[in-house]
Motif scaffolding. Structure first.
Motif, PDB file in Angstrom:
ATOM      1  N   TYR A 155       0.846  -1.191   0.000  1.00  0.00           N
ATOM      2  CA  TYR A 155       0.000   0.000   0.000  1.00  0.00           C
ATOM      3  C   TYR A 155       0.879   1.237   0.000  1.00  0.00           C
ATOM      4  N   PRO A 156       0.606   2.226  -0.762  1.00  0.00           N
ATOM      5  CA  PRO A 156      -0.448   2.304  -1.773  1.00  0.00           C
ATOM      6  C   PRO A 156      -0.072   1.529  -3.033  1.00  0.00           C
ATOM      7  N   TRP A 157      -1.010   1.431  -3.952  1.00  0.00           N
ATOM      8  CA  TRP A 157      -0.830   0.707  -5.206  1.00  0.00           C
ATOM      9  C   TRP A 157       0.502   1.076  -5.838  1.00  0.00           C
ATOM     10  N   ALA A 158       1.420   0.125  -5.916  1.00  0.00           N
ATOM     11  CA  ALA A 158       2.803   0.420  -6.299  1.00  0.00           C
ATOM     12  C   ALA A 158       3.117   0.122  -7.763  1.00  0.00           C
ATOM     13  N   TYR A 159       2.208  -0.526  -8.466  1.00  0.00           N
ATOM     14  CA  TYR A 159       2.497  -0.913  -9.843  1.00  0.00           C
ATOM     15  C   TYR A 159       2.837   0.295 -10.709  1.00  0.00           C
ATOM     16  N   ILE A 160       2.263   1.429 -10.403  1.00  0.00           N
ATOM     17  CA  ILE A 160       2.479   2.621 -11.232  1.00  0.00           C
ATOM     18  C   ILE A 160       3.784   3.338 -10.911  1.00  0.00           C
ATOM     19  N   ASP A 161       4.512   2.898  -9.899  1.00  0.00           N
ATOM     20  CA  ASP A 161       5.741   3.582  -9.473  1.00  0.00           C
ATOM     21  C   ASP A 161       6.934   3.344 -10.381  1.00  0.00           C
ATOM     22  N   GLY A 162       7.086   2.133 -10.850  1.00  0.00           N
ATOM     23  CA  GLY A 162       8.263   1.792 -11.642  1.00  0.00           C
ATOM     24  C   GLY A 162       8.183   2.386 -13.031  1.00  0.00           C
ATOM     25  N   PRO A 163       9.271   2.327 -13.755  1.00  0.00           N
ATOM     26  CA  PRO A 163       9.198   2.817 -15.129  1.00  0.00           C
ATOM     27  C   PRO A 163       8.304   1.890 -15.962  1.00  0.00           C
TER      28      PRO A 163
END
Length: 86
Positions: free
Chosen positions: A68-76
């Motif tokens: 948490y929070p939604w981490a999929y959007i963090d990486g390139p």
């Protein structure tokens, strides 16, 4: 993305390719024990590499578990990775 993350991601891609290719081969050659061993070894390695990557850098796909929070959007995003720099 640092060098260690890039190296790990590239190894995951390589092992994934082996899994895809051996799967296709085994569809037409189900009795090839050597190919099945190669497939199973690659599958085990993929599982290990994926767990290692996710522990360090977060989920690889939107189907993976996320902190948490939604981490999929963090990486390139895949199109943001410049493979020529590594």
């Amino acid at each position: 993305m640092d060098r260690a993350q890039m190296d790990l991601l590239l190894e995951i891609m390589e092992v994934s390719f082996v899994i895809d290719e051996t799967s296709l081969y085994l569809d037409t050659h189900p009795n090839d024990e050597k190919a099945l061993r190669l497939h199973n070894n690659a599958s085990q390695r993929y599982f290990e590499l994926k767990n290692m990557y996710q522990a360090r850098y977060g989920p690889l796909t939107n189907r993976d578990m996320s902190r948490y929070p939604w981490a999929y959007i963090d990486g390139p995003w895949p199109w943001e990775i410049n493979f020529t720099n590594f």
